[in-house]
Design a protein around this motif. Sequence first.
Motif, PDB file in Angstrom:
ATOM      1  N   GLY A 462       0.823  -1.200   0.000  1.00  0.00           N
ATOM      2  CA  GLY A 462       0.000   0.000   0.000  1.00  0.00           C
ATOM      3  C   GLY A 462       0.861   1.255   0.000  1.00  0.00           C
ATOM      4  N   ILE A 463       0.406   2.278   0.729  1.00  0.00           N
ATOM      5  CA  ILE A 463       1.111   3.558   0.849  1.00  0.00           C
ATOM      6  C   ILE A 463       1.379   3.810   2.329  1.00  0.00           C
ATOM      7  CG2 ILE A 463       0.942   6.059   0.512  1.00  0.00           C
ATOM      8  CD1 ILE A 463      -0.897   5.538  -1.841  1.00  0.00           C
ATOM      9  N   VAL A 464       2.572   4.274   2.659  1.00  0.00           N
ATOM     10  CA  VAL A 464       2.923   4.549   4.047  1.00  0.00           C
ATOM     11  C   VAL A 464       3.131   6.043   4.237  1.00  0.00           C
ATOM     12  CG1 VAL A 464       5.404   4.205   3.652  1.00  0.00           C
ATOM     13  CG2 VAL A 464       4.454   3.929   5.966  1.00  0.00           C
ATOM     14  N   TRP A 465       2.597   6.569   5.344  1.00  0.00           N
ATOM     15  CA  TRP A 465       2.769   7.974   5.729  1.00  0.00           C
ATOM     16  C   TRP A 465       2.844   8.003   7.252  1.00  0.00           C
ATOM     17  CZ3 TRP A 465      -0.432  12.614   3.383  1.00  0.00           C
ATOM     18  CH2 TRP A 465       0.115  13.812   3.839  1.00  0.00           C
ATOM     19  N   ASP A 466       3.919   8.555   7.794  1.00  0.00           N
ATOM     20  CA  ASP A 466       4.139   8.581   9.244  1.00  0.00           C
ATOM     21  C   ASP A 466       4.043   7.188   9.853  1.00  0.00           C
ATOM     22  OD1 ASP A 466       4.759  11.229   9.618  1.00  0.00           O
ATOM     23  OD2 ASP A 466       2.693  11.852  10.005  1.00  0.00           O
ATOM     24  N   LYS A 467       4.656   6.207   9.183  1.00  0.00           N
ATOM     25  CA  LYS A 467       4.756   4.826   9.669  1.00  0.00           C
ATOM     26  C   LYS A 467       3.419   4.097   9.707  1.00  0.00           C
ATOM     27  CE  LYS A 467       8.675   6.240  12.503  1.00  0.00           C
ATOM     28  NZ  LYS A 467       9.200   6.410  13.871  1.00  0.00           N
ATOM     29  N   ILE A 468       2.377   4.703   9.171  1.00  0.00           N
ATOM     30  CA  ILE A 468       1.051   4.066   9.105  1.00  0.00           C
ATOM     31  C   ILE A 468       0.782   3.680   7.665  1.00  0.00           C
ATOM     32  CG2 ILE A 468      -1.424   4.362   9.481  1.00  0.00           C
ATOM     33  CD1 ILE A 468      -0.807   6.302  11.699  1.00  0.00           C
ATOM     34  N   TRP A 469       0.323   2.434   7.462  1.00  0.00           N
ATOM     35  CA  TRP A 469       0.091   1.913   6.117  1.00  0.00           C
ATOM     36  C   TRP A 469      -1.384   2.050   5.735  1.00  0.00           C
ATOM     37  CZ3 TRP A 469       3.576   0.314   2.514  1.00  0.00           C
ATOM     38  CH2 TRP A 469       4.893   0.126   2.948  1.00  0.00           C
ATOM     39  N   TYR A 470      -1.587   2.383   4.450  1.00  0.00           N
ATOM     40  CA  TYR A 470      -2.927   2.517   3.874  1.00  0.00           C
ATOM     41  C   TYR A 470      -2.986   1.647   2.620  1.00  0.00           C
ATOM     42  CZ  TYR A 470      -2.859   6.732   6.797  1.00  0.00           C
ATOM     43  OH  TYR A 470      -2.750   7.610   7.841  1.00  0.00           O
ATOM     44  N   ARG A 471      -4.140   0.984   2.432  1.00  0.00           N
ATOM     45  CA  ARG A 471      -4.239   0.094   1.271  1.00  0.00           C
ATOM     46  C   ARG A 471      -5.684  -0.022   0.824  1.00  0.00           C
ATOM     47  NH1 ARG A 471      -1.861  -5.848   1.877  1.00  0.00           N
ATOM     48  NH2 ARG A 471      -3.711  -6.050   3.199  1.00  0.00           N
ATOM     49  N   ASP A 472      -5.851  -0.190  -0.491  1.00  0.00           N
ATOM     50  CA  ASP A 472      -7.165  -0.410  -1.094  1.00  0.00           C
ATOM     51  C   ASP A 472      -6.937  -1.174  -2.396  1.00  0.00           C
ATOM     52  OD1 ASP A 472      -9.616   0.568  -2.919  1.00  0.00           O
ATOM     53  OD2 ASP A 472     -10.165   0.777  -0.811  1.00  0.00           O
ATOM     54  N   TYR A 517      -7.011   2.767   6.239  1.00  0.00           N
ATOM     55  CA  TYR A 517      -5.942   2.016   6.885  1.00  0.00           C
ATOM     56  C   TYR A 517      -5.790   0.647   6.216  1.00  0.00           C
ATOM     57  CZ  TYR A 517      -5.944   4.961  11.180  1.00  0.00           C
ATOM     58  OH  TYR A 517      -5.842   5.972  12.092  1.00  0.00           O
ATOM     59  N   ARG A 518      -4.557   0.138   6.191  1.00  0.00           N
ATOM     60  CA  ARG A 518      -4.378  -1.251   5.752  1.00  0.00           C
ATOM     61  C   ARG A 518      -5.062  -2.202   6.730  1.00  0.00           C
ATOM     62  NH1 ARG A 518       1.688  -3.484   5.358  1.00  0.00           N
ATOM     63  NH2 ARG A 518       1.527  -3.016   7.595  1.00  0.00           N
ATOM     64  N   ASP A 519      -4.933  -1.907   8.008  1.00  0.00           N
ATOM     65  CA  ASP A 519      -5.650  -2.664   9.044  1.00  0.00           C
ATOM     66  C   ASP A 519      -6.878  -1.849   9.418  1.00  0.00           C
ATOM     67  OD1 ASP A 519      -6.624  -4.006  11.222  1.00  0.00           O
ATOM     68  OD2 ASP A 519      -4.707  -4.111  12.295  1.00  0.00           O
ATOM     69  N   PRO A 624     -15.254  -5.085  -0.812  1.00  0.00           N
ATOM     70  CA  PRO A 624     -15.018  -3.739  -0.262  1.00  0.00           C
ATOM     71  C   PRO A 624     -14.345  -3.828   1.092  1.00  0.00           C
ATOM     72  CG  PRO A 624     -17.307  -4.366   0.028  1.00  0.00           C
ATOM     73  CD  PRO A 624     -16.678  -5.454  -0.810  1.00  0.00           C
ATOM     74  N   PRO A 625     -13.648  -2.750   1.497  1.00  0.00           N
ATOM     75  CA  PRO A 625     -12.998  -2.768   2.809  1.00  0.00           C
ATOM     76  C   PRO A 625     -14.008  -2.950   3.927  1.00  0.00           C
ATOM     77  CG  PRO A 625     -12.305  -0.893   1.483  1.00  0.00           C
ATOM     78  CD  PRO A 625     -13.454  -1.523   0.790  1.00  0.00           C
ATOM     79  N   LYS A 626     -13.552  -3.609   4.981  1.00  0.00           N
ATOM     80  CA  LYS A 626     -14.415  -3.782   6.143  1.00  0.00           C
ATOM     81  C   LYS A 626     -14.624  -2.446   6.839  1.00  0.00           C
ATOM     82  CE  LYS A 626     -12.690  -8.481   6.972  1.00  0.00           C
ATOM     83  NZ  LYS A 626     -12.001  -9.377   7.922  1.00  0.00           N
TER      84      LYS A 626
END
Length: 648
Positions: A462-472, A517-519, A624-626
């Motif tokens: 995914g994409i990381v920003w400030d150590k937090i991962w985002y994904r779709d 968020y990835r999670d 779709p994301p939860k």
Amino acid sequence: MSNGFSFQPGASVLWRGKRCTVVEAVTASSVLLDVGGGQDKEVVPVSKLRSLKDVESAQADRSLDALAAEDLAEAKRRFAIIKPLVRCERRSEEDVQRVAEQHDVPRSTLYRWIKRYEGRRRMTDLAPSRRGRKMPKRLSPEVEAIIASVIDEKYLSKQKASGEEVILEVHRHCRAASLSKPCAETVRARLRAIDPKEKVLRREGKKAAHDKFGAVKGNFPGADAPLAVVQIDHTLLDILVLDEEMRLPIGRPWLTLAIDVFSRMVVGYHLSLDNPGSFAVGLCLCHGMLDKAAELERLGVKGEWPVWGKPRMIHSDNGKDFRSYLIQDTLDEHDIRYEFRPPKTPHYGGHIERLAGTLARKVHALPGATFSNPKQRGEYKSEAQARMTLRELRSWLLNLIVGVYHNKVHSGIGCPPLARWNDGIMGNDRFRGIGLPEPIANPRRLRLDFLPFRTRTVQSEGIVWDKIWYRDPLLSQWVKTDEGRRRRKFKVRRDPTDISKLYFLDPMLNDYVEIPYRDTGRPSISLWDYRAVEAWLHRQGKAAENEQAIFDAYEDMHRITAEATRQTKRVRREQAKKRELGKHRAELTLDPPRPPAESQAKPKAMRRRDGHLALVVNNQEADPPKPRPTSNDFDFDDAEIKRGVEEW
């Protein structure tokens, strides 16, 4: 710059799901609509009208963020060169020649850039054109010279030739020179582009121009109409506010205000417990440019606040929050000028400072006021007397602005600000009315344009920003895409009030889409929560090594808060800020961007399902994301709060 949504006579708008035509403006906040093919007319508040683009698919314009990095840099370079030419009242050939020699650019090139920019007044139109893109047809220099000559000799003269006479004269000259004659609408467009002040000056004389446009002595230069000049500034209010649950003092709020210099109307505001910055400036400007009827109805404020639309110029002091590249680039893209107060000229900011002083004196009458200094406060116990929460202060402030200030005679203009605004919009014997301002066609995009941004690569995770991962799932098509030898970077924005999602500029859609968020089980937090976690870990000698450590610390902070005996003012202030920031999160969750039409879809197309954008590969749609829990899942009841901490 026209955005396709207008309240001018003849414009088409959407009313009760039906296409209607604007007949004329009735007041500064309502228009007369033709709702039945000329047989039925109705007066409707403009706040109830919608753009036809809300129901009709339209191809997205070329945006600033969608440009390649080198094209964006070139567009900014060209705009910086022509800026003094497109913003001066009377541009001469000598001015153009001087700029051409200064920057070593051919004069014909400058004229081409100016013409391209003045078509829609968007900086993106100055970007280099790529092959394969159809370009609009241009008139030959000979025809342009004929049009300019006829306008100068016939139209801008005491002869006062009509538009139709100018068109016939242009066609006659073109036939005599064996040139193709321009269409009538092209000539009319040149007439509409003439500066109104110069038109009156050349056709009717100096006295008529002074009567219509002459500024009263001591007025701000250029503030000759509503939204011509808007001043903005911050002020710390002299009052202590309470948190909404424990009703205990949490501190003094900051108020960001914008005022229309012509009418002295308040254009927009932002009230917050945070120190002022570029984010507060952006929220204040967004509030000023958008319709406010829904907010007044939600807060139960009686009265009208008919201020919306893009200002011509923003004027501020030299603070770094006003000089941020984020604010300046966004204002440039929306064709809004910005100027800073010259050094040692305090009178240039007098209008906004007088307004702030007026509101400050009114605040001193409220319980919990701290006054301007200890001597003025005397033996008054501000904390013991504080009674108002931030929400209650907001309601009081809007009632003061809308109900009192806008309707009270202003000594600087000799009439109420609301009456002056209405005169500037509708016109009277002193002012030439400018008509109803064009509303913002895409409020969501306007808010996004003021959000902080970064460029990021798309990884398989995914994409990381400030150590937090985002994904779709939609990101999978952009993994490992390269530009030459380097990994391609994409522009992403983030709302500081809710960092549980990013806004990813999708090159296929040419618009922003939400990436969670990835999670998705992580709690929704603000950027201030994230910074507080980092500081909390630092005090314990630890580091925010990864995403898991950050959210574990966030849970620990909440658990300690629930187990402690009482809360300090600092903790109550942080919780009040969190509730206040929650208001702004919903403002960005408007209609997400639509995918391109079937005929324009690429092999990996996008479509909407259950409110989400999903990736379709081989006719199979990804799940779709939860749903993610919100910050409300971590609220505590009164009993737990009373067992709060001695110190966070």
